[in-house]
Design a protein around this motif. Structure first.
Motif, short mmCIF file in Angstrom:
data_model
loop_
_atom_site.label_atom_id
_atom_site.label_comp_id
_atom_site.label_asym_id
_atom_site.label_seq_id
_atom_site.Cartn_x
_atom_site.Cartn_y
_atom_site.Cartn_z
N GLN A 113 -7.45 0.09 -6.99
CA GLN A 113 -6.08 -0.39 -6.83
C GLN A 113 -5.91 -1.82 -7.34
O GLN A 113 -6.80 -2.65 -7.21
CB GLN A 113 -5.64 -0.31 -5.36
CG GLN A 113 -5.49 1.12 -4.87
CD GLN A 113 -4.97 1.19 -3.45
OE1 GLN A 113 -5.06 0.24 -2.67
NE2 GLN A 113 -4.41 2.34 -3.09
N LYS B 123 0.84 -1.22 0.00
CA LYS B 123 0.00 0.00 0.00
C LYS B 123 0.87 1.26 0.00
O LYS B 123 0.52 2.27 -0.63
CB LYS B 123 -0.94 -0.02 1.21
CG LYS B 123 -2.07 -1.04 1.06
CD LYS B 123 -2.81 -1.27 2.36
CE LYS B 123 -3.78 -2.44 2.23
NZ LYS B 123 -4.36 -2.85 3.53
N LEU C 229 -8.80 -4.52 -0.74
CA LEU C 229 -8.25 -3.38 -1.48
C LEU C 229 -9.37 -2.58 -2.14
O LEU C 229 -10.37 -3.15 -2.59
CB LEU C 229 -7.30 -3.87 -2.58
CG LEU C 229 -5.90 -4.35 -2.18
CD1 LEU C 229 -5.15 -4.86 -3.41
CD2 LEU C 229 -5.09 -3.26 -1.49
#
Length: 299
Positions: free
Chosen positions: A212, A168, A208
């Motif tokens: 993404q 991330k 997520l």
């Protein structure tokens, strides 16, 4: 993906077939890589000379006519390679501008001591600076490796948690993370470890945001097409396979049976290449190797 180059690279990954060449042996594995290439430790006196030798090896591979963007989608580099030039361009820019091959950067600092039957990654205190350097060199993505030794649920979840947490941070920097929780091919309970690993990965992928995506680098599984749910997951751009110590023939055979996975081989790519070979022999061997890995990757 911020820059124009990265947008073009993302489109390339989505539309082009091929595999990823892993040319990212770092400090600890470089002497072995050079030895397999026919360069003995007696031919260099310190780290700087060693890294110069391995850069010469990588330059010879990358500049070979066999190393082409028609079959090779990306190449993973070690930071020391990123800091060096190939034919007057930075290594990453040479790959993209001259070969249309996406540059990736290995960002981990190696493995921590084993705990709960796994090795997580060592801390990466300078990661933001490294990601900024990668962006400045038109790098597309990153790679980081952990290792799973046994089917230990707590250990495997810790590995996957750490991988996605760092992933991330990489996504926030505008780069594409290759998340690599390797399962040791010699694990006595490899299949069970893979079951736990797939479950932990899918849980993280489901969490997520829709905007993404990540890439996954996984050991060739004991059960054919075992990672198909990861290949098909909307948060996954690509699933690539590591050779993990299998011979090139075994790795290619296993890969060809796992549809949707592509290769990201290191030793299986460079095995058989020798510093002493003529350019004709070197290029011929590299071409045959690349073709075999490419064919296994497009099944």
């Amino acid at each position: 993906m911020a820059s124009q180059a990265q947008s073009a690279m993302l489109e390339t990954v989505k539309t082009r077939q091929g595999f990823i060449a892993a040319l990212d042996q770092s400090g600890g594995s470089t002497p072995k890589a050079l030895s397999l290439y026919g360069i003995d430790q007696s031919s260099y006196n310190n780290d700087e000379e060693m890294f110069k030798k391995v850069h010469e090896m990588r330059t010879r591979i990358i500049t070979s006519p066999a190393f082409d963007g028609k079959r090779i989608l990306g190449a993973i580099l070690f930071e020391n390679t990123l800091d060096r030039d190939i034919e007057g361009l930075s290594s990453s820019r040479f790959l993209w501008q001259k070969k249309q091959i996406l540059p990736f950067l290995k960002v981990d600092k190696g493995l921590a001591d084993e705990q709960n039957d796994v090795q997580q990654m060592k801390p990466m205190p300078g990661l933001d600076e490294l990601l900024a350097k990668a962006n400045a060199q038109d790098v597309f993505g990153t790679k980081m490796r952990s290792v799973v030794k046994r089917a230990n649920k707590a250990g495997i979840e810790a590995v996957v948690d750490q991988q996605f947490q760092v992933g991330k941070q990489i996504l926030a920097a505008g780069l594409m993370p290759i998340i690599e929780p390797e399962v040791d091919i010699n694990s006595p309970d490899k299949a069970e470890a893979e079951t736990l690993l797939r479950s932990a990965i899918l849980q993280q992928l489901d969490a997520l945001p829709e905007s993404q995506q990540v890439m996954l680098k996984l050991t060739l599984p004991s059960e054919t097409n075992f990672y198909k749910p990861c290949v098909d997951h909307p948060r996954v751009l690509k699933v690539v396979a590591l050779s993990g110590g299998y011979s090139r023939n075994d790795a290619n055979h296993k890969l060809s049976q796992n549809h949707g996975m592509i290769a990201s081989f290191s030793r299986a790519l460079t095995n058989g290449l020798q510093a002493q070979q003529s350019d004709a022999d070197f290029n011929s061997m590299l071409d045959a190797t690349i073709e075999s890995i490419y064919q296994a990757s497009i099944t």
